[in-house]
Motif scaffolding. Structure first.
Motif, PDB file in Angstrom:
ATOM      1  N   VAL A  93       0.942  -1.026   0.131  1.00 53.95           N
ATOM      2  CA  VAL A  93      -0.102  -0.394  -0.268  1.00 53.95           C
ATOM      3  C   VAL A  93       0.737   1.158   0.414  1.00 53.95           C
ATOM      4  CG1 VAL A  93      -2.127   1.395   1.699  1.00 53.95           C
ATOM      5  CG2 VAL A  93      -1.942  -0.764   0.423  1.00 53.95           C
ATOM      6  N   ILE A  94       1.776   1.067   0.611  1.00 56.82           N
ATOM      7  CA  ILE A  94       3.055   2.404   0.855  1.00 56.82           C
ATOM      8  C   ILE A  94       3.284   2.858  -0.696  1.00 56.82           C
ATOM      9  CG2 ILE A  94       5.256   3.220   1.953  1.00 56.82           C
ATOM     10  CD1 ILE A  94       4.002   1.919   4.532  1.00 56.82           C
ATOM     11  N   ILE A  95       4.213   1.616  -0.884  1.00 53.79           N
ATOM     12  CA  ILE A  95       4.771   1.702  -2.308  1.00 53.79           C
ATOM     13  C   ILE A  95       3.444   2.307  -3.349  1.00 53.79           C
ATOM     14  CG2 ILE A  95       5.192   0.342  -4.099  1.00 53.79           C
ATOM     15  CD1 ILE A  95       7.146  -1.211  -2.688  1.00 53.79           C
ATOM     16  N   VAL A  96       2.751   1.764  -3.324  1.00 60.34           N
ATOM     17  CA  VAL A  96       1.455   2.717  -4.182  1.00 60.34           C
ATOM     18  C   VAL A  96       0.710   3.940  -5.128  1.00 60.34           C
ATOM     19  CG1 VAL A  96      -0.960   2.255  -5.275  1.00 60.34           C
ATOM     20  CG2 VAL A  96       0.257   0.312  -4.796  1.00 60.34           C
ATOM     21  N   LEU A  97       0.867   4.559  -2.711  1.00 57.50           N
ATOM     22  CA  LEU A  97       0.818   5.514  -2.935  1.00 57.50           C
ATOM     23  C   LEU A  97       1.736   5.906  -3.684  1.00 57.50           C
ATOM     24  CD1 LEU A  97      -1.451   5.499   0.919  1.00 57.50           C
ATOM     25  CD2 LEU A  97      -2.449   6.080  -1.284  1.00 57.50           C
ATOM     26  N   LEU A  98       3.304   5.629  -2.986  1.00 60.09           N
ATOM     27  CA  LEU A  98       4.155   6.948  -3.453  1.00 60.09           C
ATOM     28  C   LEU A  98       4.611   7.149  -4.625  1.00 60.09           C
ATOM     29  CD1 LEU A  98       6.994   5.320  -1.103  1.00 60.09           C
ATOM     30  CD2 LEU A  98       6.347   7.820  -0.367  1.00 60.09           C
ATOM     31  N   ALA A  99       4.138   5.537  -5.541  1.00 63.81           N
ATOM     32  CA  ALA A  99       4.321   5.530  -6.959  1.00 63.81           C
ATOM     33  C   ALA A  99       2.960   6.710  -7.480  1.00 63.81           C
ATOM     34  CB  ALA A  99       3.499   4.660  -7.508  1.00 63.81           C
ATOM     35  N   ILE A 100       1.906   6.853  -6.888  1.00 62.98           N
ATOM     36  CA  ILE A 100       0.759   7.623  -7.462  1.00 62.98           C
ATOM     37  C   ILE A 100       1.293   8.980  -7.205  1.00 62.98           C
ATOM     38  CG2 ILE A 100      -1.622   8.396  -7.070  1.00 62.98           C
ATOM     39  CD1 ILE A 100      -2.164   5.438  -6.336  1.00 62.98           C
ATOM     40  N   ALA A 101       1.390   8.981  -5.861  1.00 67.98           N
ATOM     41  CA  ALA A 101       2.390  11.096  -5.836  1.00 67.98           C
ATOM     42  C   ALA A 101       3.414  10.934  -6.803  1.00 67.98           C
ATOM     43  CB  ALA A 101       2.765  10.923  -4.329  1.00 67.98           C
ATOM     44  N   ALA A 102       4.198  10.127  -6.810  1.00 73.07           N
ATOM     45  CA  ALA A 102       5.280   9.998  -7.478  1.00 73.07           C
ATOM     46  C   ALA A 102       4.826  10.485  -9.349  1.00 73.07           C
ATOM     47  CB  ALA A 102       6.296   9.626  -8.229  1.00 73.07           C
ATOM     48  N   THR A 103       3.881   9.783  -9.619  1.00 72.70           N
ATOM     49  CA  THR A 103       3.216   9.857 -11.005  1.00 72.70           C
ATOM     50  C   THR A 103       2.593  11.483 -10.945  1.00 72.70           C
ATOM     51  OG1 THR A 103       2.635   7.822 -11.084  1.00 72.70           O
ATOM     52  CG2 THR A 103       1.269   9.229 -12.878  1.00 72.70           C
ATOM     53  N   ILE A 104       1.549  11.915 -10.255  1.00 67.97           N
ATOM     54  CA  ILE A 104       0.856  12.871 -10.186  1.00 67.97           C
ATOM     55  C   ILE A 104       2.080  14.310 -10.537  1.00 67.97           C
ATOM     56  CG2 ILE A 104      -0.718  14.490  -8.187  1.00 67.97           C
ATOM     57  CD1 ILE A 104      -2.455  11.959  -7.541  1.00 67.97           C
ATOM     58  N   SER A 105       2.953  14.436  -9.086  1.00 68.13           N
ATOM     59  CA  SER A 105       4.419  15.052  -8.974  1.00 68.13           C
ATOM     60  C   SER A 105       4.800  15.482 -10.849  1.00 68.13           C
ATOM     61  CB  SER A 105       5.411  15.082  -8.175  1.00 68.13           C
ATOM     62  OG  SER A 105       5.948  16.224  -7.982  1.00 68.13           O
ATOM     63  N   ALA A 106       4.761  14.230 -11.266  1.00 66.11           N
ATOM     64  CA  ALA A 106       5.775  14.279 -12.202  1.00 66.11           C
ATOM     65  C   ALA A 106       5.050  15.368 -13.821  1.00 66.11           C
ATOM     66  CB  ALA A 106       6.010  12.801 -13.322  1.00 66.11           C
ATOM     67  N   VAL A 107       3.342  14.637 -13.686  1.00 63.56           N
ATOM     68  CA  VAL A 107       2.576  15.177 -14.723  1.00 63.56           C
ATOM     69  C   VAL A 107       2.286  16.433 -14.091  1.00 63.56           C
ATOM     70  CG1 VAL A 107      -0.008  15.168 -15.515  1.00 63.56           C
ATOM     71  CG2 VAL A 107       1.355  13.315 -15.263  1.00 63.56           C
ATOM     72  N   LEU A 108       2.182  16.891 -13.019  1.00 58.95           N
ATOM     73  CA  LEU A 108       2.156  18.572 -12.566  1.00 58.95           C
ATOM     74  C   LEU A 108       3.111  19.738 -12.856  1.00 58.95           C
ATOM     75  CD1 LEU A 108       0.406  18.730  -8.939  1.00 58.95           C
ATOM     76  CD2 LEU A 108      -0.969  18.739 -11.819  1.00 58.95           C
ATOM     77  N   ARG A 109       4.430  18.751 -13.369  1.00 61.60           N
ATOM     78  CA  ARG A 109       5.803  19.380 -13.360  1.00 61.60           C
ATOM     79  C   ARG A 109       5.868  19.502 -14.947  1.00 61.60           C
ATOM     80  NH1 ARG A 109       9.937  16.886 -11.395  1.00 61.60           N
ATOM     81  NH2 ARG A 109       8.335  15.501 -10.302  1.00 61.60           N
ATOM     82  N   ASP A 110       5.756  18.595 -15.494  1.00 60.48           N
ATOM     83  CA  ASP A 110       6.051  18.046 -16.909  1.00 60.48           C
ATOM     84  C   ASP A 110       5.393  19.266 -17.788  1.00 60.48           C
ATOM     85  OD1 ASP A 110       7.620  17.465 -19.148  1.00 60.48           O
ATOM     86  OD2 ASP A 110       5.665  16.037 -19.458  1.00 60.48           O
ATOM     87  N   GLY A 111       5.558  19.673 -18.757  1.00 60.59           N
ATOM     88  CA  GLY A 111       4.998  20.967 -19.315  1.00 60.59           C
ATOM     89  C   GLY A 111       4.985  22.173 -19.338  1.00 60.59           C
ATOM     90  N   ARG A 112       4.692  22.295 -18.171  1.00 57.87           N
ATOM     91  CA  ARG A 112       4.914  24.222 -17.963  1.00 57.87           C
ATOM     92  C   ARG A 112       6.210  25.177 -18.824  1.00 57.87           C
ATOM     93  NH1 ARG A 112       2.400  24.334 -11.539  1.00 57.87           N
ATOM     94  NH2 ARG A 112       0.674  23.375 -12.124  1.00 57.87           N
ATOM     95  N   GLY A 113       5.944  25.735 -19.226  1.00 58.87           N
ATOM     96  CA  GLY A 113       6.738  27.017 -19.813  1.00 58.87           C
ATOM     97  C   GLY A 113       7.372  26.200 -21.020  1.00 58.87           C
ATOM     98  N   HIS A 114       6.797  25.705 -21.298  1.00 60.97           N
ATOM     99  CA  HIS A 114       7.033  24.852 -22.550  1.00 60.97           C
ATOM    100  C   HIS A 114       6.431  24.792 -23.763  1.00 60.97           C
ATOM    101  CE1 HIS A 114      10.481  22.668 -20.060  1.00 60.97           C
ATOM    102  NE2 HIS A 114       9.591  21.999 -19.247  1.00 60.97           N
TER     103      HIS A 114
END
Length: 56
Positions: free
Chosen positions: A9-30
């Motif tokens: 459960v901890i690994i799945v939650l960390l993977a979801i958080a990392a995915t959301i973080s990567a999606v939000l950071r990617d593409g801004r200003g490009h």
């Protein structure tokens, strides 16, 4: 068994958080800048097709 389930459960939650973080950071200003150019006109067309052979 509960420890393994908690670990998964901890690994799945960390993977979801990392995915959301990567999606939000990617593409801004490009985004490409907006360029203003002349409007396209029929007078800008070549007098002959590009594929025809040109004599020098």
């Amino acid at each position: 068994m509960e420890i393994l389930l908690a670990f998964i459960v901890i690994i799945v939650l960390l993977a979801i958080a990392a995915t959301i973080s990567a999606v939000l950071r990617d593409g801004r200003g490009h985004l490409p800048p907006v360029r203003s150019e002349r409007d396209w006109r029929a007078l800008d067309l070549p007098s002959s097709a590009y594929w025809t052979m040109r004599l020098l």
